[in-house]
Scaffold this motif. Structure first.
Motif, PDB file in Angstrom:
ATOM      1  N   GLY A  66       0.808  -1.206   0.000  1.00  0.00           N
ATOM      2  CA  GLY A  66       0.000   0.000   0.000  1.00  0.00           C
ATOM      3  C   GLY A  66       0.838   1.251   0.000  1.00  0.00           C
ATOM      4  O   GLY A  66       2.061   1.229   0.180  1.00  0.00           O
ATOM      5  N   GLY A  67       0.162   2.371  -0.188  1.00  0.00           N
ATOM      6  CA  GLY A  67       0.809   3.667  -0.124  1.00  0.00           C
ATOM      7  C   GLY A  67       0.917   4.157   1.307  1.00  0.00           C
ATOM      8  O   GLY A  67       0.502   3.488   2.261  1.00  0.00           O
ATOM      9  N   ALA A  68       1.444   5.360   1.454  1.00  0.00           N
ATOM     10  CA  ALA A  68       1.745   5.884   2.789  1.00  0.00           C
ATOM     11  C   ALA A  68       0.510   6.157   3.630  1.00  0.00           C
ATOM     12  O   ALA A  68       0.596   6.228   4.857  1.00  0.00           O
ATOM     13  N   VAL A  91       5.621  -0.751   1.479  1.00  0.00           N
ATOM     14  CA  VAL A  91       5.092   0.598   1.294  1.00  0.00           C
ATOM     15  C   VAL A  91       5.699   1.235   0.046  1.00  0.00           C
ATOM     16  O   VAL A  91       6.926   1.228  -0.140  1.00  0.00           O
ATOM     17  N   ARG A  92       4.842   1.783  -0.793  1.00  0.00           N
ATOM     18  CA  ARG A  92       5.293   2.462  -2.012  1.00  0.00           C
ATOM     19  C   ARG A  92       6.006   3.761  -1.659  1.00  0.00           C
ATOM     20  O   ARG A  92       5.476   4.612  -0.970  1.00  0.00           O
ATOM     21  N   GLY A  93       7.259   3.902  -2.129  1.00  0.00           N
ATOM     22  CA  GLY A  93       7.988   5.144  -1.936  1.00  0.00           C
ATOM     23  C   GLY A  93       9.245   4.984  -1.111  1.00  0.00           C
ATOM     24  O   GLY A  93       9.219   5.128   0.105  1.00  0.00           O
ATOM     25  N   GLN A  94      10.351   4.672  -1.763  1.00  0.00           N
ATOM     26  CA  GLN A  94      11.617   4.511  -1.051  1.00  0.00           C
ATOM     27  C   GLN A  94      12.028   5.804  -0.357  1.00  0.00           C
ATOM     28  O   GLN A  94      12.704   5.798   0.671  1.00  0.00           O
ATOM     29  N   HIS A 116       8.319  -2.076   5.093  1.00  0.00           N
ATOM     30  CA  HIS A 116       9.430  -2.213   4.141  1.00  0.00           C
ATOM     31  C   HIS A 116       9.146  -1.279   2.973  1.00  0.00           C
ATOM     32  O   HIS A 116       8.181  -1.471   2.228  1.00  0.00           O
ATOM     33  N   PHE A 117       9.983  -0.256   2.820  1.00  0.00           N
ATOM     34  CA  PHE A 117       9.766   0.759   1.799  1.00  0.00           C
ATOM     35  C   PHE A 117      10.501   0.374   0.509  1.00  0.00           C
ATOM     36  O   PHE A 117      11.657  -0.050   0.554  1.00  0.00           O
ATOM     37  N   ALA A 138      13.566  -9.580   0.493  1.00  0.00           N
ATOM     38  CA  ALA A 138      14.147  -8.369   1.062  1.00  0.00           C
ATOM     39  C   ALA A 138      13.411  -7.927   2.326  1.00  0.00           C
ATOM     40  O   ALA A 138      14.015  -7.372   3.249  1.00  0.00           O
ATOM     41  N   ALA A 139      12.095  -8.190   2.377  1.00  0.00           N
ATOM     42  CA  ALA A 139      11.293  -7.784   3.531  1.00  0.00           C
ATOM     43  C   ALA A 139      11.328  -8.804   4.655  1.00  0.00           C
ATOM     44  O   ALA A 139      10.732  -8.576   5.717  1.00  0.00           O
TER      45      ALA A 139
END
Length: 299
Positions: A66-68, A91-94, A116-117, A138-139
């Motif tokens: 999902g997004g923030a 989470v979308r958005g490094q 996990h971004f 990775a997560a």
């Protein structure tokens, strides 16, 4: 003595008739399907979509996306806390990594969700098998049960079919705000003959028609029920609002004493008022609007 189920819902959710002159003067009747009252923490369609997935997970950890400001991430984190299941949110958005968490993600973390971004370009490819496997590795979420973004999959569609069944015989049109399409896909399948579902997308892009049909085909083998989309009321896209929408939501709250969630519920209500003013509904039509959420942080 057995302990009460922490996810026990209030079903069927209440159906409220409201008097609103914007509908009354056109001979229309407005109902509010209070799905926001199903459960204090898994609000509305989040309960209907998540619970079939929790059952399918059979006790495994949950990972989702999902997004923030994702309501779905918050609901999944809450379900994990209530059931004692580990949860991971991709989470979308490094660029968000290392920044202070916003109130929505802070709630997820407080409920025990590992965040996990990921870079947005990688996030867009999350459904590709190789990318998904790399993300899970990775997560640290390998072996987890994967719930897709927004919770929309076959299990969720079957769960939301009950929403339509609860509304059989009560209205001619049922309107719901749409993010990923799972609620609309199930709702339309559950309605009775002569009823139709109207989806109000809260994202730009015009992709939901294909998404909803694909979800129905996977769940039922074919397109089911009568449903349409009107994509004019996204107000700039997901998590976007305008002063006009804010004023409308405040006005609706003052008229009816109902807290109006801005990112989904306000948009479907605004869309219905606009359609009524355009003469889109014939006199005598009963319209039910699904209230899928409550304003954060109350919900």
């Amino acid at each position: 003595m057995t302990s009460p189920d922490p996810l026990s819902p209030r079903l069927p959710s209440p159906l409220w008739a409201v008097r609103d002159d914007r509908f009354d003067r056109r001979g229309l009747r407005l109902l509010l399907k209070r799905d926001d009252l199903i459960h204090p923490e898994l609000i509305g369609n989040k309960w209907r979509k998540l619970m079939p997935n929790v059952e399918a997970a059979q006790g495994r950890a949950l990972v989702t996306f999902g997004g923030a400001w994702s309501n779905h991430l918050r609901a999944t984190a809450a379900a994990g806390r209530l059931l004692g299941l580990p949860t991971t949110g991709v989470v979308r958005g490094q660029e968000l990594a290392g920044r202070p968490l916003n109130p929505s993600l802070a709630r997820c973390a407080a409920d025990g969700m590992r965040l996990h971004f990921v870079d947005r370009s990688v996030y867009r490819r999350k459904a590709e098998p190789e990318t998904l496997a790399a993300l899970l590795h990775a997560a640290g979420a390998e072996g987890s049960y994967v719930v897709p973004e927004g919770g929309s999959n076959t299990e969720a569609v079957h769960g939301c079919r009950a929403l339509g069944a609860e509304l059989r015989g009560h209205s001619d049109v049922v309107a719901v705000a749409c993010g990923t399409g799972g609620t609309l896909a199930g709702l339309a399948a559950g309605l009775g003959p002569g009823q139709r579902a109207l989806g109000i997308p809260v994202l730009r892009g015009g992709f939901l028609d294909t998404a909803v049909q694909t979800l129905q085909e996977r769940a039922f083998g074919t397109r089911v029920g009568s449903w349409t989309l009107d994509d004019r009321f996204h107000f700039g896209g997901y998590a976007r609002t305008t002063p006009g929408l804010e004023a409308f939501a405040r006005g609706f709250e003052e008229r009816h004493g109902l807290p109006v969630e801005r990112l989904y519920v306000a948009k479907v209500l605004y869309g219905l008022v606009t359609l009524a003013e355009e003469g889109a509904f014939t006199r005598g039509t009963t319209i039910a609007a699904v209230v899928t959420g409550r304003p954060f942080p109350e919900g």
